[in-house]
Design a protein around this motif. Structure first.
Motif, PDB file in Angstrom:
ATOM      1  N   GLN A 154       6.922 -15.755-113.562  1.00 57.40           N
ATOM      2  CA  GLN A 154       7.029 -15.683-115.015  1.00 57.40           C
ATOM      3  C   GLN A 154       5.847 -14.928-115.628  1.00 57.40           C
ATOM      4  N   ASN A 155       4.637 -15.220-115.133  1.00 52.36           N
ATOM      5  CA  ASN A 155       3.461 -14.531-115.690  1.00 52.36           C
ATOM      6  C   ASN A 155       3.060 -13.344-114.807  1.00 52.36           C
ATOM      7  N   TYR A 156       4.006 -12.846-114.041  1.00 56.22           N
ATOM      8  CA  TYR A 156       3.881 -11.648-113.185  1.00 56.22           C
ATOM      9  C   TYR A 156       2.973 -11.850-111.979  1.00 56.22           C
ATOM     10  N   GLY A 189       3.133  -5.423-121.501  1.00 58.24           N
ATOM     11  CA  GLY A 189       3.909  -6.484-120.853  1.00 58.24           C
ATOM     12  C   GLY A 189       5.048  -5.937-120.010  1.00 58.24           C
ATOM     13  N   ARG A 235       3.756  -4.305-116.825  1.00 56.16           N
ATOM     14  CA  ARG A 235       3.335  -5.314-115.840  1.00 56.16           C
ATOM     15  C   ARG A 235       4.553  -5.893-115.127  1.00 56.16           C
ATOM     16  N   GLN A 236       5.592  -6.124-115.915  1.00 62.03           N
ATOM     17  CA  GLN A 236       6.821  -6.662-115.363  1.00 62.03           C
ATOM     18  C   GLN A 236       7.365  -5.714-114.289  1.00 62.03           C
ATOM     19  N   ASN A 264       8.182 -13.623-120.983  1.00 60.03           N
ATOM     20  CA  ASN A 264       6.935 -13.247-121.645  1.00 60.03           C
ATOM     21  C   ASN A 264       7.045 -11.940-122.425  1.00 60.03           C
ATOM     22  N   PRO A 266      -4.851 -18.548-112.504  1.00 58.98           N
ATOM     23  CA  PRO A 266      -3.432 -18.904-112.407  1.00 58.98           C
ATOM     24  C   PRO A 266      -3.035 -19.182-110.959  1.00 58.98           C
ATOM     25  N   LYS A 289      -8.775 -15.591-119.962  1.00 59.04           N
ATOM     26  CA  LYS A 289      -7.848 -15.281-118.878  1.00 59.04           C
ATOM     27  C   LYS A 289      -6.705 -16.276-118.916  1.00 59.04           C
ATOM     28  N   GLN A 290      -5.543 -15.762-118.612  1.00 64.48           N
ATOM     29  CA  GLN A 290      -4.380 -16.665-118.628  1.00 64.48           C
ATOM     30  C   GLN A 290      -4.341 -17.491-117.362  1.00 64.48           C
TER      31      GLN A 290
END
Lengths: 382, 307
Positions: free
Chosen positions: A82-84, A136, A139-140, A163, B196, B306-307
């Motif tokens: 989900q967050n790559y 975004g 990145r995807q 996202n 993460p 940072k995520q």
């Protein structure tokens, strides 16, 4: 490429059963969407297939090989997070090349494979950038490139579009569909977005609280929801539900409730001698907003109601009508002159109605596929 | 007429509103300036408290010893006298002590970083039985004061057999008891927890072994935390006094802090020389801190951004 078979999968976290006895068959090259609200266990299934979590019970077979006890990397599946999950300190090139470098491929091979993947996703000009310098959507695409560069047997995608902003999501959705058509790799795609599920999936598996509710093509799941959960989860606004009871009158079912008495078509449920009579007393009639038509007040066979609110959304007008002791959503023509407070009657084709029993299951005799039900429509309506 | 009256009343109300708004804005500005001044004043006081002892040390290091006790006391020397520094370098073992300190502080820092990052990674990302209990034990050691440990550590080190080369007056004997700080393990664990988890999982799916994931993915991302822990450890060990004092008995093995304190004579003390030695001892630490200052800010921000 390979088919995936999940048999009686159970996964617990402490005392919570996140996935309860889920079985799925995914054909070679199929795009299966796991759909459900947050916490329904869809991501957990994906993670178990990937090998990031261990199954408590059940079998996972990919390409005829039992993989429960095989290392994630040897399962030969690629996951898009989900967050790559791009490595922030590595350039795009290194990110895509990482799995190949670990597999100790030669520099030339890595270069060729990365070049191919980058070309496929239009990343040629971004290879030297760091993930932090990308948008975004870019990145995807890098995450996808990293997944396809390994030529995996299956793709596992965990809400990869959530996202992105709305515009980009639609565009990327199309790109994903094209990519799947081109590569034909078996894909399990997790989402809570029903539009994504309806547009992308060959089939949709709807989950709730770790239990598989229904699996079928998007059309089947939408038109013949197996139970109340599926009926109300799919569709925006969701399916209207009206409480009441069924009565067998002269070779046909009638639905009777608060201020409503309408005939239903024969295939709604079995004749009384086949079914349990107690089941017929507490049922719910399900009608999609687009299947309700507005007629003049007092029309025979209609449900009397009064318009409460109007919600114009541009392409459609959604009406909230008070009828049959509840509020019903109706989709109608945006140019309709209706005003709040007006009395109307709501009409519907009986064959389109769904009837749910006291346990929430659809009572409809599912012997007839959707197409033949449509063919029966005029006869049933008349 | 009534309409007109209403209009007049309305404009009155409006101008009253405007006046109120203007005075509120003035008050707000004045409050802002006062607040700024108050903040500066408070910060200046604390800065002064921090810097005065240093100036108090700097001043005598550039003066001859007989000047120190002149009355009224002079803060600014009449001429810059550098003889104290010469005395330190040529008439004491200062260079040797500096070398010892460098070896001691650097070794402790390097070994601490290796152990703490590995332990932090294990506690943050690996699942193994007893993880919570072990981490609790590590944190529990934070509650034991250093002074309590000094005596047992000394006895342990002094009784080590000769073949370990780790006894009193040896580098290993000095270094090893100081490596691995529980606070460092905690800090590293917390930092790794903010990375993460999907990064580690992605690397695992890409085929990375645990060691490769640690080296190629986690370690590069931990740079800010490593720099901060490294500087903290180095600075703490550079000025560590108690342990080197106890574990060294020969002049050749002394560290700077121990060496400088030994310059204090029983009857006569040359404060100029001692001040000069203290200034020289502090200088490298200050330079290192200034060099890596931006990393401190980055490390404290890393979790937030940072995520």
């Amino acid at each position: 490429m390979a088919d995936i078979s999940i048999k009686h999968l159970v996964k617990r976290f402490g005392k919570v059963e996140a996935v309860s006895d889920v079985s799925l068959q995914i054909a070679d090259g199929e795009f299966l969407v796991l759909l459900g609200p947050s916490g329904c266990g869809k991501s957990t299934i994906l993670r178990v297939v990937a090998g990031l979590e261990d199954a408590d019970a059940g079998e996972i077979v990919i390409g005829g090989r039992l993989i429960n006890f095989i290392d994630p990397v040897r399962r030969n599946v690629a996951m898009v997070f989900q967050n790559y999950a791009l490595y922030p300190h590595m350039s795009v090139y290194k990110n895509i090349a990482f799995p190949l470098q670990i597999a100790k491929q030669s520099k030339e091979e890595v270069g060729l494979a990365v070049g191919r993947a980058a070309a496929m996703l239009g990343l040629e000009n971004l290879l030297q950038r760091l993930p932090g310098e990308l948008s975004g959507g870019q990145r995807q695409r890098v995450a996808l490139a990293r997944a396809i560069v390994r030529a995996p047997q299956a793709f596992l995608m965990d809400e990869p579009l959530s996202n992105l902003d709305a515009q980009l999501r639609i565009q990327t959705r199309l790109e994903l569909i094209q990519l799947h058509q081109r590569l034909g790799i078996t894909t399990i795609y997790v989402t809570h977005d029903q539009i994504e599920a309806m547009t992308m999936g060959d089939r949709i598996a709807v989950l709730s609280e770790g239990v598989l509710q229904q699996i079928g093509t998007p059309q089947e799941v939408y038109r013949r929801p197996a139970n109340v959960f599926v009926a109300t989860f799919l569709g925006a606004p969701p399916m209207n539900l009206i409480g009441g009871e069924l009565e067998w009158v002269e070779f046909g079912w009638r639905f009777r409730g608060d201020n409503i008495d309408v005939p239903l078509s024969a295939d709604v449920t079995s004749p009384p001698e086949d079914g349990n009579p107690a089941d017929m007393r507490q049922v719910k009639l399900g009608l999609r907003p687009e299947h309700l038509r507005i007629g003049p007040p007092g029309e025979t066979g209609g449900i009397a109601g009064q318009v409460q609110f109007l919600e114009p959304v541009g392409s459609d007008l959604f009406l909230t009508v008070e009828a049959a002791g509840t509020l019903l959503q109706v989709r109608t023509d945006p140019d309709s002159p209706l005003q709040p407070g007006e009395n109307v009657s709501l009409l519907f084709d009986p064959w389109r109605a769904q009837v749910f029993g006291p346990d929430g299951q659809n009572l409809r005799r599912d012997t007839a596929p959707v197409e033949s039900a449509a063919a029966l429509a005029p006869a049933a309506a008349s | 007429m009534a309409v007109q009256a209403g209009g007049v009343a309305e404009s009155d109300v409006l101008s009253q509103h405007a006046q109120e708004y203007a005075s509120a804005a003035r008050r707000h500005r004045a409050f802002g300036i006062t607040k700024g001044l108050a903040a500066y004043a408070t910060l200046s006081i604390f800065a002064l408290i921090a810097i005065v002892p240093f100036l108090y040390l700097l001043s005598p290091s550039f003066r001859k010893s007989y000047e120190l006790f002149s009355y009224p006391p002079k803060w600014i020397p009449s001429s810059l006298y550098t003889g104290n520094f010469g005395t330190i370098l040529h008439q004491t073992s200062y260079p040797r002590w500096a070398l010892n300190t460098l070896i001691f502080a650097t070794s402790v820092t390097v070994i601490t970083l290796i152990i703490d990052t590995l332990a932090g990674y294990a506690f943050a990302r690996l699942r193994f039985p007893g993880r919570g209990v072990l981490f609790g034990l590590v944190l529990g050691t934070l509650m034991i004061p250093t002074a309590v440990l000094i005596a047992p550590l000394y006895i342990m080190i002094s009784r080590l057999p000769g073949w370990t080369h780790s006894g009193i007056n040896t580098y290993p004997g000095m270094i090893l008891p100081m490596v691995c700080s529980p606070l460092g393990v905690f800090m590293m664990r917390q930092f790794i927890s903010t990375l993460p988890e999907a990064l580690v999982e992605a690397a695992r799916l890409d085929g990375g072994s645990e060691w490769l994931i640690f080296r190629k993915i986690v370690l590069p991302l931990m740079k800010p935390a490593i720099v901060v822990l490294g500087i903290f450890t180095f600075m703490a060990q550079w000025v560590n006094f108690l342990w080197p004092l106890i574990i060294t008995t020969t002049n050749d093995m002394k560290t700077l802090t121990v060496g400088v304190s030994s310059l204090q004579g029983q009857f006569v003390t040359n404060w100029g020389v001692i001040s000069a030695a203290a200034v020289m001892t502090m200088a490298p630490v200050i330079v290192i801190f200034l060099m890596f200052q931006r990393w401190f800010v980055q490390a404290s921000m890393a979790g937030a951004l940072k995520q």
